[in-house]
Motif scaffolding. Structure first.
Motif, PDB file in Angstrom:
ATOM      1  N   THR A   1       0.822  -1.203   0.000  1.00 24.04           N
ATOM      2  CA  THR A   1       0.000   0.000   0.000  1.00 24.04           C
ATOM      3  C   THR A   1       0.860   1.258   0.000  1.00 24.04           C
ATOM      4  N   VAL A   2       1.997   1.222   0.692  1.00 24.94           N
ATOM      5  CA  VAL A   2       2.933   2.353   0.648  1.00 24.94           C
ATOM      6  C   VAL A   2       3.399   2.574  -0.793  1.00 24.94           C
ATOM      7  N   LEU A   3       3.703   1.496  -1.492  1.00 21.48           N
ATOM      8  CA  LEU A   3       4.133   1.602  -2.891  1.00 21.48           C
ATOM      9  C   LEU A   3       3.032   2.215  -3.751  1.00 21.48           C
ATOM     10  N   ILE A   4       1.808   1.774  -3.573  1.00 23.31           N
ATOM     11  CA  ILE A   4       0.695   2.329  -4.348  1.00 23.31           C
ATOM     12  C   ILE A   4       0.562   3.829  -4.056  1.00 23.31           C
TER      13      ILE A   4
ATOM     14  N   ARG B   1      -3.263  15.486  -2.313  1.00 21.97           N
ATOM     15  CA  ARG B   1      -3.157  15.657  -0.861  1.00 21.97           C
ATOM     16  C   ARG B   1      -2.849  14.311  -0.222  1.00 21.97           C
ATOM     17  N   PRO B   2      -2.148  14.335   0.907  1.00 23.13           N
ATOM     18  CA  PRO B   2      -1.771  13.073   1.563  1.00 23.13           C
ATOM     19  C   PRO B   2      -2.961  12.157   1.860  1.00 23.13           C
ATOM     20  N   LEU B   3      -4.053  12.708   2.357  1.00 24.91           N
ATOM     21  CA  LEU B   3      -5.204  11.867   2.686  1.00 24.91           C
ATOM     22  C   LEU B   3      -5.826  11.257   1.437  1.00 24.91           C
ATOM     23  N   THR B   4      -5.867  12.018   0.359  1.00 20.18           N
ATOM     24  CA  THR B   4      -6.418  11.497  -0.893  1.00 20.18           C
ATOM     25  C   THR B   4      -5.526  10.384  -1.447  1.00 20.18           C
ATOM     26  N   ALA B   5      -4.208  10.588  -1.421  1.00 20.37           N
ATOM     27  CA  ALA B   5      -3.284   9.554  -1.909  1.00 20.37           C
ATOM     28  C   ALA B   5      -3.384   8.298  -1.065  1.00 20.37           C
ATOM     29  N   ALA B   6      -3.434   8.461   0.253  1.00 21.18           N
ATOM     30  CA  ALA B   6      -3.527   7.298   1.150  1.00 21.18           C
ATOM     31  C   ALA B   6      -4.856   6.575   0.965  1.00 21.18           C
TER      32      ALA B   6
ATOM     33  N   THR C   1      -6.725   6.545  -1.733  1.00 23.80           N
ATOM     34  CA  THR C   1      -6.691   5.889  -3.043  1.00 23.80           C
ATOM     35  C   THR C   1      -5.880   4.597  -2.980  1.00 23.80           C
ATOM     36  N   ALA C   2      -4.728   4.669  -2.323  1.00 28.20           N
ATOM     37  CA  ALA C   2      -3.881   3.475  -2.190  1.00 28.20           C
ATOM     38  C   ALA C   2      -4.594   2.393  -1.392  1.00 28.20           C
ATOM     39  N   LEU C   3      -5.268   2.792  -0.323  1.00 29.41           N
ATOM     40  CA  LEU C   3      -5.992   1.814   0.498  1.00 29.41           C
ATOM     41  C   LEU C   3      -7.149   1.203  -0.280  1.00 29.41           C
ATOM     42  N   ALA C   4      -7.899   2.033  -0.988  1.00 29.29           N
ATOM     43  CA  ALA C   4      -9.029   1.519  -1.777  1.00 29.29           C
ATOM     44  C   ALA C   4      -8.544   0.544  -2.845  1.00 29.29           C
ATOM     45  N   PHE C   5      -7.448   0.879  -3.515  1.00 27.50           N
ATOM     46  CA  PHE C   5      -6.891  -0.013  -4.535  1.00 27.50           C
ATOM     47  C   PHE C   5      -6.465  -1.336  -3.906  1.00 27.50           C
ATOM     48  N   SER C   6      -5.756  -1.260  -2.781  1.00 33.28           N
ATOM     49  CA  SER C   6      -5.278  -2.470  -2.105  1.00 33.28           C
ATOM     50  C   SER C   6      -6.447  -3.348  -1.681  1.00 33.28           C
ATOM     51  N   TRP C   7      -7.467  -2.720  -1.107  1.00 31.12           N
ATOM     52  CA  TRP C   7      -8.648  -3.486  -0.685  1.00 31.12           C
ATOM     53  C   TRP C   7      -9.362  -4.095  -1.888  1.00 31.12           C
ATOM     54  N   ALA C   8      -9.457  -3.341  -2.985  1.00 29.21           N
ATOM     55  CA  ALA C   8     -10.122  -3.859  -4.183  1.00 29.21           C
ATOM     56  C   ALA C   8      -9.393  -5.083  -4.720  1.00 29.21           C
ATOM     57  N   VAL C   9      -8.062  -5.032  -4.731  1.00 29.85           N
ATOM     58  CA  VAL C   9      -7.282  -6.179  -5.194  1.00 29.85           C
ATOM     59  C   VAL C   9      -7.522  -7.369  -4.273  1.00 29.85           C
ATOM     60  N   GLU C  10      -7.500  -7.130  -2.970  1.00 27.81           N
ATOM     61  CA  GLU C  10      -7.709  -8.229  -2.010  1.00 27.81           C
ATOM     62  C   GLU C  10      -9.108  -8.824  -2.161  1.00 27.81           C
TER      63      GLU C  10
ATOM     64  N   GLY D   1      -1.788   4.323   6.516  1.00 23.88           N
ATOM     65  CA  GLY D   1      -1.565   5.265   7.614  1.00 23.88           C
ATOM     66  C   GLY D   1      -0.128   5.740   7.672  1.00 23.88           C
ATOM     67  N   LEU D   2       0.799   4.828   7.484  1.00 22.43           N
ATOM     68  CA  LEU D   2       2.215   5.187   7.481  1.00 22.43           C
ATOM     69  C   LEU D   2       2.540   6.123   6.308  1.00 22.43           C
ATOM     70  N   ALA D   3       2.050   5.785   5.135  1.00 20.30           N
ATOM     71  CA  ALA D   3       2.301   6.621   3.958  1.00 20.30           C
ATOM     72  C   ALA D   3       1.686   8.003   4.141  1.00 20.30           C
ATOM     73  N   TRP D   4       0.474   8.065   4.682  1.00 24.36           N
ATOM     74  CA  TRP D   4      -0.182   9.349   4.934  1.00 24.36           C
ATOM     75  C   TRP D   4       0.644  10.196   5.899  1.00 24.36           C
ATOM     76  N   ALA D   5       1.128   9.572   6.982  1.00 21.74           N
ATOM     77  CA  ALA D   5       1.887  10.313   7.994  1.00 21.74           C
ATOM     78  C   ALA D   5       3.181  10.885   7.412  1.00 21.74           C
ATOM     79  N   VAL D   6       3.924  10.074   6.674  1.00 18.72           N
ATOM     80  CA  VAL D   6       5.183  10.537   6.090  1.00 18.72           C
ATOM     81  C   VAL D   6       4.918  11.612   5.039  1.00 18.72           C
ATOM     82  N   HIS D   7       3.941  11.386   4.181  1.00 23.57           N
ATOM     83  CA  HIS D   7       3.593  12.357   3.141  1.00 23.57           C
ATOM     84  C   HIS D   7       3.167  13.685   3.785  1.00 23.57           C
ATOM     85  N   SER D   8       2.360  13.623   4.832  1.00 21.08           N
ATOM     86  CA  SER D   8       1.905  14.837   5.520  1.00 21.08           C
ATOM     87  C   SER D   8       3.074  15.598   6.124  1.00 21.08           C
ATOM     88  N   LEU D   9       3.992  14.884   6.758  1.00 17.26           N
ATOM     89  CA  LEU D   9       5.166  15.542   7.342  1.00 17.26           C
ATOM     90  C   LEU D   9       6.028  16.198   6.279  1.00 17.26           C
TER      91      LEU D   9
END
Length: 141
Positions: free
Chosen positions: A53-56, A68-73, A75-84, A123-131
């Motif tokens: 998910t971090v890669l996505i 925006r960080p929340l939008t990217a996170a 989107t990545a989460l939705a994609f990961s969940w969709a694949v799963e 969550g990790l990707a969002w936090a790093v991107h936000s910082l």
């Protein structure tokens, strides 16, 4: 004689963000390969899920550097969940038998705990991107 101001070449912010996202994607892939070689079992599996998910997230930022960080996170989460969740259909398993790339990207077997670990990665990707977007260092409180 008047001094002319120095002309400073300006790199567009989007180019800097794209370069950082590409670097983040490469570091994430390296981290995933490192985890797979250094650990086994659940540690490697679930770290891999989070890193997926971090890669996505990094790829989303690479494609849309102003995201925006929340939008990217999200989107990545939705994609990961969709694949799963697609793994419940059996289509990814069939594709994985035909292609190593499909196996890496789509997986083959549904595993409910993966959904949680994708959330950890988002969550990790969002936090790093936000910082990074706020301009603060990761070392600052």
């Amino acid at each position: 004689m008047s001094k002319k101001p120095a002309v400073r070449a300006s790199i567009p912010r989007s180019a800097v963000v794209r370069a950082a996202a590409a670097a983040a994607a490469l570091v994430t892939v390296a981290a995933g390969l490192g985890v797979r070689s250094a650990a086994s079992g659940d540690v490697a599996k679930y770290a891999g899920d989070a890193l997926y998910t971090v890669l996505i997230h990094a790829l989303v930022v690479l494609l849309a550097p102003r995201v925006r960080p929340l939008t990217a996170a999200s989107t990545a989460l939705a994609f990961s969940w969709a694949v799963e969740l697609a793994q419940l259909t059996g289509v990814p398993a069939e594709l994985a038998q035909r292609s190593a790339v499909a196996r890496l990207v789509l997986g083959s077997t549904f595993n409910a705990p993966d959904l949680l670990w994708y959330g950890v990665g988002a969550g990790l990707a969002w936090a790093v991107h936000s910082l990074l977007q706020s301009g603060r260092s990761l070392a600052q409180p």
